[in-house]
Design an enzyme around this catalytic site. Structure first.
Site, PDB file in Angstrom:
ATOM      1  N   ASN A 120       0.773  -6.289   7.532  1.00 41.99           N
ATOM      2  CA  ASN A 120       1.678  -5.627   7.772  1.00 41.99           C
ATOM      3  C   ASN A 120       1.740  -4.370   6.551  1.00 41.99           C
ATOM      4  O   ASN A 120       0.987  -4.353   5.775  1.00 41.99           O
ATOM      5  CB  ASN A 120       2.359  -6.299   6.806  1.00 41.99           C
ATOM      6  N   LYS A 147       3.726  -2.567   5.159  1.00 36.44           N
ATOM      7  CA  LYS A 147       4.139  -2.902   4.131  1.00 36.44           C
ATOM      8  C   LYS A 147       3.411  -3.448   2.995  1.00 36.44           C
ATOM      9  O   LYS A 147       3.854  -3.316   1.923  1.00 36.44           O
ATOM     10  CB  LYS A 147       5.752  -2.988   4.052  1.00 36.44           C
ATOM     11  N   GLU A 148       2.257  -4.239   3.613  1.00 39.01           N
ATOM     12  CA  GLU A 148       1.574  -4.842   1.981  1.00 39.01           C
ATOM     13  C   GLU A 148       0.383  -4.350   1.976  1.00 39.01           C
ATOM     14  O   GLU A 148       0.133  -3.597   1.549  1.00 39.01           O
ATOM     15  CB  GLU A 148       2.086  -6.376   2.674  1.00 39.01           C
ATOM     16  N   MET A 149      -0.251  -4.780   3.088  1.00 41.66           N
ATOM     17  CA  MET A 149      -1.751  -5.105   2.606  1.00 41.66           C
ATOM     18  C   MET A 149      -2.190  -3.661   3.644  1.00 41.66           C
ATOM     19  O   MET A 149      -3.163  -2.567   3.456  1.00 41.66           O
ATOM     20  CB  MET A 149      -3.223  -5.858   2.474  1.00 41.66           C
ATOM     21  N   VAL A 200       1.127  -1.288  -0.600  1.00 44.92           N
ATOM     22  CA  VAL A 200      -0.491   0.016   0.087  1.00 44.92           C
ATOM     23  C   VAL A 200       0.746   1.202   0.119  1.00 44.92           C
ATOM     24  O   VAL A 200       1.940   1.052   0.973  1.00 44.92           O
ATOM     25  CB  VAL A 200      -0.792  -0.004   1.720  1.00 44.92           C
TER      26      VAL A 200
END
Length: 368
Positions: free
Chosen positions: A145, A147-149, A104
């Protein structure tokens, strides 16, 4: 090591009794220089047609269909822009083929390359460091996370899904109880779908079942070379990851790199991250990682946990040097790559799901 040597300590992977000459199967050209596995031992390397399924999450068609929708739905991310498929593209290779995945708001996870989701159902633990004991536990990680979703917590994920009427109806059909849209049930559905993502019937599987012509003579030589060099001390079993008989939830780990006084360690930053130590804080587990599967490895570049190596041939050279302290010849590299290419299975045919809609309203997303 001479190509004619027969070194039995390497045979611990498949069992001493399994290593017998089989000239009629392999061909006299190969058998004259090397030993081969018995037919029974070869068949034990065939990828199973079905993965293990936990008793508390049985697979049903309705649950698989629900999990597929959730897997493709970017609304499960904080910004509504990233889905599971964004980094594990099942319309392609099961990964994103990037050095680092992008989450994201354009955030990069600069510590890990995204592994493939194909055949993850056969792995006893998930993630490069083995911190998740199941697919269900793994599915929770990227959702939360940052840094992810980027979702703040499991309750927020469940609330987002619950706000979509079509999902509410599906969850009531799939899961028991008056309030079925929970974080646990969301990840159970996703894991059920992921267990359908297996790649059977590779050329090597057909070869192991008895079709001598399923792989080339060069690939057969490569299969012998990885045994002679000692690669199969770790890369063994149907997944070629050493975890063939390992119970679900228990990983098979190996130090990487073992031999550090060579050019590759610095060139590819192989000691930049501490691996399993970040999970256990046990000094003995510094630079310990889950042994990667060779299944579909030809499709998974770039290689290693940090995505630092672009080609499979170079990954072979690096592994030989940093794990076995051996230099491989150009011929050996070519033969090994030819063998590894035969482990690409039949990719599961996928279609894009139709996601449930919201009508006359929008879901609030972060940053809007």
């Amino acid at each position: 090591m001479d190509r004619g040597d027969l070194v039995f300590p390497r045979c611990a992977v498949w069992g001493m009794a399994a290593w017998v000459a089989l000239a009629a199967f392999m061909g006299a050209d190969a058998a004259a220089k090397t030993v081969t596995l018995s037919r029974q031992a070869l068949r034990s390397l065939v990828l199973p047609s079905k993965p293990p399924v936990p008793a508390d999450n049985p697979m049903t068609p309705a649950k698989i269909a629900l999990g597929k929708e959730l897997y493709f739905d970017p609304r499960l991310s904080s910004t509504g822009t990233i889905s599971c498929d964004s980094c594990h593209n099942v319309m392609g290779t099961g990964t994103d083929n990037r050095k680092f995945p992008q989450g994201v708001d354009g955030r990069l996870d600069t510590t890990r390359s995204a592994p493939t989701v194909f055949n993850a159902a056969f792995l006893p633990v998930q993630f490069w460091d083995g911190r998740a004991p199941s697919l269900e536990a793994q599915a929770k990680g990227p959702l939360l996370n940052h840094k992810e979703m980027g979702m703040p917590n499991g309750q927020a994920v469940a609330a987002r899904v619950r706000a979509i009427p079509g999902y509410r109806r599906q969850f009531h059909r799939v899961f028991p109880g008056p309030h079925p849209v929970t974080f646990d049930n969301i990840t159970k559905a996703i894991a059920s779908y992921e267990r359908t993502l297996i790649t059977p019937d590779s050329p090597f599987d057909r070869y192991a079942k008895g079709d001598r012509n399923a792989i080339s003579p060069e690939a057969r030589k490569g299969f012998m070379v990885v045994q002679e060099l000692g690669c199969t001390s770790c890369h063994s079993g149907p997944m070629f990851n050493g975890a063939g008989n390992t119970p679900m939830g228990q990983g098979f780990f190996m130090k990487f790199p073992i031999y550090t006084h060579n050019k590759y360690v610095a060139e590819y930053h192989l000691m930049a991250h501490l691996g399993r130590y970040k999970v256990t804080h046990n000094p003995a587990e510094k630079h310990m990682w889950v042994v990667s599967s060779w299944r579909d490895v030809a499709l998974e570049a770039p290689y290693f946990n940090n995505g630092s190596v672009d080609t499979l041939s170079q990954a072979v050279r690096v592994m030989a040097r940093v794990e076995l302290n051996k230099a491989v010849t150009a011929t050996q590299v070519r033969e090994i790559v030819a063998f590894l290419d035969t482990l690409t299975g039949r990719l599961p045919r996928q279609t894009m799901p139709r996601l449930p809609n919201t009508v006359n309203t929008a879901l609030p997303m972060s940053g809007e």
